[in-house]
Write a protein that holds these residues in place. Sequence first.
Motif, short mmCIF file in Angstrom:
data_model
loop_
_atom_site.label_atom_id
_atom_site.label_comp_id
_atom_site.label_asym_id
_atom_site.label_seq_id
_atom_site.Cartn_x
_atom_site.Cartn_y
_atom_site.Cartn_z
N ARG A 23 21.13 23.46 31.38
CA ARG A 23 22.13 24.53 31.42
C ARG A 23 22.04 25.34 32.72
O ARG A 23 23.05 25.76 33.28
CB ARG A 23 21.93 25.47 30.22
CG ARG A 23 22.38 24.88 28.89
CD ARG A 23 22.07 25.86 27.77
NE ARG A 23 22.55 25.37 26.48
CZ ARG A 23 22.30 25.98 25.32
NH1 ARG A 23 21.56 27.10 25.31
NH2 ARG A 23 22.77 25.47 24.19
N HIS A 24 20.82 25.53 33.19
CA HIS A 24 20.62 26.35 34.40
C HIS A 24 21.09 25.62 35.66
O HIS A 24 21.60 26.23 36.60
CB HIS A 24 19.14 26.74 34.53
CG HIS A 24 18.85 27.62 35.70
ND1 HIS A 24 18.43 27.13 36.92
CD2 HIS A 24 18.94 28.97 35.84
CE1 HIS A 24 18.27 28.13 37.77
NE2 HIS A 24 18.57 29.26 37.13
N SER A 25 20.90 24.29 35.70
CA SER A 25 21.28 23.50 36.88
C SER A 25 22.33 22.47 36.48
O SER A 25 22.08 21.26 36.49
CB SER A 25 20.04 22.82 37.48
OG SER A 25 19.04 23.75 37.79
N LYS A 26 23.49 22.97 36.10
CA LYS A 26 24.54 22.10 35.57
C LYS A 26 24.99 21.03 36.55
O LYS A 26 25.12 19.85 36.21
CB LYS A 26 25.76 22.93 35.14
CG LYS A 26 25.50 23.87 33.97
CD LYS A 26 26.79 24.59 33.59
CE LYS A 26 26.57 25.56 32.43
NZ LYS A 26 25.72 26.69 32.82
N LEU A 27 25.25 21.43 37.80
CA LEU A 27 25.76 20.50 38.79
C LEU A 27 24.77 19.37 39.06
O LEU A 27 25.14 18.19 39.10
CB LEU A 27 26.09 21.22 40.09
CG LEU A 27 26.62 20.34 41.25
CD1 LEU A 27 27.91 19.65 40.82
CD2 LEU A 27 26.84 21.18 42.50
N ARG A 28 23.51 19.73 39.22
CA ARG A 28 22.47 18.75 39.53
C ARG A 28 22.38 17.69 38.43
O ARG A 28 22.38 16.49 38.70
CB ARG A 28 21.13 19.47 39.70
CG ARG A 28 19.97 18.55 39.99
CD ARG A 28 18.68 19.32 40.03
NE ARG A 28 18.69 20.34 41.09
CZ ARG A 28 17.70 21.22 41.27
NH1 ARG A 28 16.66 21.22 40.45
NH2 ARG A 28 17.76 22.08 42.26
N TYR A 29 22.33 18.14 37.20
CA TYR A 29 22.16 17.19 36.10
C TYR A 29 23.47 16.48 35.74
O TYR A 29 23.45 15.38 35.20
CB TYR A 29 21.57 17.91 34.88
CG TYR A 29 20.12 18.27 35.09
CD1 TYR A 29 19.13 17.29 35.02
CD2 TYR A 29 19.73 19.57 35.37
CE1 TYR A 29 17.80 17.60 35.22
CE2 TYR A 29 18.40 19.90 35.57
CZ TYR A 29 17.44 18.91 35.51
OH TYR A 29 16.12 19.21 35.72
N THR A 30 24.60 17.09 36.07
CA THR A 30 25.88 16.42 35.88
C THR A 30 25.99 15.21 36.81
O THR A 30 26.52 14.16 36.43
CB THR A 30 27.05 17.38 36.13
OG1 THR A 30 26.98 18.45 35.19
CG2 THR A 30 28.38 16.67 35.98
N LEU A 31 25.46 15.38 38.04
CA LEU A 31 25.47 14.26 38.98
C LEU A 31 24.59 13.11 38.47
O LEU A 31 24.97 11.94 38.57
CB LEU A 31 24.97 14.74 40.35
CG LEU A 31 25.91 15.68 41.11
CD1 LEU A 31 25.24 16.18 42.38
CD2 LEU A 31 27.21 14.97 41.45
#
Length: 353
Positions: free
Chosen positions: A9-17
């Motif tokens: 949840r905190h690093s949405k963009l990173r883990y979405t990639l």
Amino acid sequence: MFLAINEIRHSKLRYTLVMGVMFLIAYLVFFLTGLAYGLAQDNRTAVDKWNADTILLTEEANDNLNMSMIPIKTFDEVEADEKAYLAQTAGVIQGEGEEKIDASFFGIDRDQFLAPAIVSGEMFSSDDEAVADSSLRDQYDIKLGETIKMAGNDKKLKIVGFTDNAKFNVAPVLYTTIGAYQEIRFESDNVTDNTRINAIITRGEVQTIPDDLEETSISSFINALPGYSAQVLTFGFMIGFLIVIAAIVIGIFIYVLTMQKAEIFGVMKAQGISSRYISNSVIAQTFLLATVGVAIGLIATLGTALVLPEAVPFQVNALFFAGISGLMILIAMVGAFFSVRTIVKIDPLKAIG
């Protein structure tokens, strides 16, 4: 799990990639699997419809149906629980339109077990009638009652019925009489004791086989179909390598993210949080990313299957898809264990600096 979810949840963009990469690879693997399975089935569905155990071909044919030529009188010399004769030839047909279509003709006896189940219309009753695979109706718009003609031959056949899942060597099958087969292949409708058929299909136990014939299991016959084994092996290796690549990619992503958080993990360990708790968090995180990525890839594949044209040989096999999903997630989890080893080796004092 709490730590894993909150970090995502905190690093949405990173883990979405990371999840996006997993989705793309999973989508490619599922799509290739569907194509490979569909293409393989298009080679053999007409054979599977026989529900037979063995096929008798001439010894010189080397399991090649087209190269086997058997006098029809030999059929009476074979003793088996159930038997049926088959005459097969390839051809090109043309309906009322201008399009020419590659097809495979099966000359059979309508009273023997090779007669297909009719889904619309009726079984052929003369040398001028045929039962066709439903792909001719769905893909080429050939209608019930329509007359088709042969390319390079004066023979015409009226389509009196349709059956499902009847393709041989990727060509739709038309079932007709031995007399019609004779006209298509030899341009003669004279059926005698020396009329040639290609094979004798059997169910159950075979008691007597003439000396010049060779018994082959249906599974071996299918594997010997031209190009079938090579095609299955090629797609199998491609799919296998893609699964391994997906696992390596997700493993590398998790490892890089773990190294970037080495200082944070060091502080956590200094505060008394065990390596096991942190490792479980990383494994849970990998499981979530892999599962969601694979699930989205599977949903996208099933959605794509709904809009593909009839000409694309794509088929969904639930067992294959389930197995591949589990394998991709499992191998991704194995890749995450490399990150776990790194976490265990983190020295809190060095990480803090």
